[in-house]
Design a protein around this motif. Sequence first.
Motif, short mmCIF file in Angstrom:
data_model
loop_
_atom_site.label_atom_id
_atom_site.label_comp_id
_atom_site.label_asym_id
_atom_site.label_seq_id
_atom_site.Cartn_x
_atom_site.Cartn_y
_atom_site.Cartn_z
N GLN A 25 0.92 -1.73 -0.16
CA GLN A 25 -0.14 0.29 -0.63
C GLN A 25 0.87 1.36 0.05
O GLN A 25 0.34 2.20 -0.32
CB GLN A 25 -1.06 0.35 1.57
N PHE A 26 2.04 0.90 0.36
CA PHE A 26 2.98 2.70 0.92
C PHE A 26 4.59 1.65 0.36
O PHE A 26 4.82 1.26 0.86
CB PHE A 26 2.32 2.92 2.17
N ILE A 27 5.35 2.90 0.34
CA ILE A 27 6.67 2.40 -0.09
C ILE A 27 7.55 3.74 0.76
O ILE A 27 7.35 4.91 -0.27
CB ILE A 27 6.97 1.81 -1.51
N THR A 28 8.00 3.42 0.98
CA THR A 28 9.33 4.36 1.33
C THR A 28 11.14 3.91 1.56
O THR A 28 10.80 2.36 1.99
CB THR A 28 9.11 5.35 2.87
N VAL A 29 11.91 4.80 1.52
CA VAL A 29 12.63 4.61 1.41
C VAL A 29 13.13 3.53 3.20
O VAL A 29 13.51 2.16 2.90
CB VAL A 29 13.77 5.37 1.66
N GLU A 30 12.82 4.04 3.92
CA GLU A 30 13.04 2.94 4.97
C GLU A 30 11.72 1.72 5.50
O GLU A 30 12.65 0.62 6.12
CB GLU A 30 12.65 3.72 6.28
N GLN A 31 11.05 1.56 4.88
CA GLN A 31 10.08 0.85 5.00
C GLN A 31 9.97 -0.83 3.56
O GLN A 31 9.77 -1.57 3.41
CB GLN A 31 9.03 1.02 4.90
N ALA A 32 11.13 0.56 2.43
CA ALA A 32 11.06 -0.33 1.09
C ALA A 32 11.54 -2.35 1.59
O ALA A 32 10.19 -2.97 0.96
CB ALA A 32 12.27 -0.28 0.42
N GLY A 33 12.36 -2.52 2.25
CA GLY A 33 12.45 -4.41 2.11
C GLY A 33 13.82 -4.44 1.60
O GLY A 33 13.68 -5.54 1.82
N ASN A 34 12.97 -4.32 0.24
CA ASN A 34 14.62 -5.27 -0.69
C ASN A 34 15.00 -3.89 -2.00
O ASN A 34 14.09 -2.89 -1.65
CB ASN A 34 13.85 -6.52 -1.16
N LYS A 35 15.74 -4.08 -2.10
CA LYS A 35 17.21 -3.13 -2.79
C LYS A 35 15.46 -2.81 -4.50
O LYS A 35 15.84 -1.86 -4.39
CB LYS A 35 18.21 -3.75 -3.77
N VAL A 36 14.79 -3.59 -4.65
CA VAL A 36 13.96 -3.45 -5.79
C VAL A 36 13.19 -1.63 -5.55
O VAL A 36 12.62 -0.59 -6.22
CB VAL A 36 13.41 -4.31 -6.18
N LEU A 37 12.38 -2.23 -3.79
CA LEU A 37 11.15 -1.35 -4.24
C LEU A 37 12.22 -0.04 -3.16
O LEU A 37 11.66 0.96 -3.12
CB LEU A 37 10.76 -1.18 -2.75
N GLU A 38 13.68 0.47 -2.40
CA GLU A 38 14.40 1.16 -2.65
C GLU A 38 14.53 2.28 -3.65
O GLU A 38 14.73 3.01 -3.43
CB GLU A 38 15.41 0.26 -1.77
N LEU A 39 14.83 1.24 -4.84
CA LEU A 39 15.51 2.38 -6.76
C LEU A 39 13.48 2.36 -6.14
O LEU A 39 13.95 3.95 -6.72
CB LEU A 39 15.60 1.69 -6.94
N VAL A 40 12.33 2.27 -6.56
CA VAL A 40 11.19 3.14 -6.61
C VAL A 40 11.04 3.87 -5.31
O VAL A 40 10.02 4.74 -5.91
CB VAL A 40 9.89 1.69 -6.30
N ALA A 41 11.53 3.91 -4.21
CA ALA A 41 11.05 4.66 -3.46
C ALA A 41 12.35 6.45 -3.14
O ALA A 41 11.47 7.29 -3.32
CB ALA A 41 10.93 4.35 -2.41
N GLN A 42 12.82 5.81 -3.88
CA GLN A 42 14.11 7.37 -4.76
C GLN A 42 14.09 7.90 -6.06
O GLN A 42 14.57 8.78 -5.85
CB GLN A 42 15.34 6.49 -4.96
N ASN A 43 12.66 8.00 -6.54
CA ASN A 43 12.17 8.89 -7.89
C ASN A 43 11.35 9.95 -6.93
O ASN A 43 11.21 9.90 -6.06
CB ASN A 43 11.35 8.27 -8.45
#
Length: 424
Positions: A181-199
């Motif tokens: 439901q929600f993606i942040t760098v701190e809560q991403a959990g893996n590197k792929v979602l970290e990239l998404v959160a860093q946009n």
Amino acid sequence: MDAESRKTLVAIQNMLEQLLSGQPADTIGFKTPMPELQKITEQLNQLSRNLDEMNNLAADLSEGWLDGTLPPRHNYMAGPLKQLHSQLSIFTWSLRQLQAGYVVGKLENTGELFAALNGIIDQAATLSTQETDDAASVNSWRYHQLLQTLDLLHIMILEVDNSGHVVYANRSAKEKLGDIQFITVEQAGNKVLELVAQNKEGNAFPVHREIYEESSNLWYRVTSDRFLFPNGHAFYFNTIEDITEWIVKEHQLKMSAEMDELTGVYNRKVGWEALEQILAHPEQAGTHCIAFIDIDGLKAINDRYGHSEGDYTIKSIASALLSTIRVSDDVCRYGGDEFFIIFKNCTEETAKSIMVRSDEQVKVLNIQAQKPYKLSFSYGIIPVTNFSESAAELLKRADHKMYLDKKRKRLNGNNTNPNNVNSP
């Protein structure tokens, strides 16, 4: 006629009367001594079960229910009813899709019922895609077409707003990443979602990135783009593709282009380029050495024992060389029965000791294999001191020194021709 047979005939008559009247028929549970009558009772029992299953399905269909139990595969009599059930299921699904505003393909089934549904589908498509003066209207048909197409893709798609809220996730994303439901760098959990959160708005979009996810041992390509609404609100559209297989195949292709298929050592092209690279940098400190190797008596082994034994010989010598060199050294197949080794930052004395170890390894192979011929090789080592030489000139000098070693062995009576070796 005996009493048992008469009893069976009466039971058969009663069952047929019940079946013909549309009533459920009781099965015949007793056995008769006559094999022919026993076979008929078993067939009637099966017929009764088949008709009962057909009647239940027909009753469900007549009341509009499609979730009842279908007759099993061996009930061939129920084939047309099961086909009707399948067609009505498709019909019902299509109606529900139309009701929800999704795109629906026209049905291939014939008949008035399906022709009427196809007419509704055509009408819905016309109404949904026609142009209108109302700028606020939404083309729901095309919108749902796009959503359905995205759900069919094997790549993951995530649309995220400025705050990190997941606006849309296709089916692949939900299956592989869960109901996010929600993606942040701190809560991403893996590197792929970290990239998404860093946009961020400052990035130059579209952004293409490849990343290795250690937890899953997979490679991903993440492509992100930014879309702005007239009110200035930004959405980030991310496609996440599993490229592990492509990375592996790329590596395999690169290796196949560099390696000699038979022996697993570098091929001549790679070795030649490595030599030219060394010669192009004379300023690099350290002494390099080159060893040129020639397998003794390979032609005689091929002629007498066949090319499969010749291949075994080549692979065995290559294995011995690979097992004794240092990590920094490169073994290359020059062609046929010839190899050369590039000893980087290595003295001639050290290179000599490595070749002695290789020779000892070959002797061990001879003892273990017990072949009717002897594995051996001759070699010549030269230091790389003249960086103005070409790779061809360097290998020619090493080859000449190898020939001197081969000549010395012959003069000393160490003849490795397999025709002079006693067969076991």
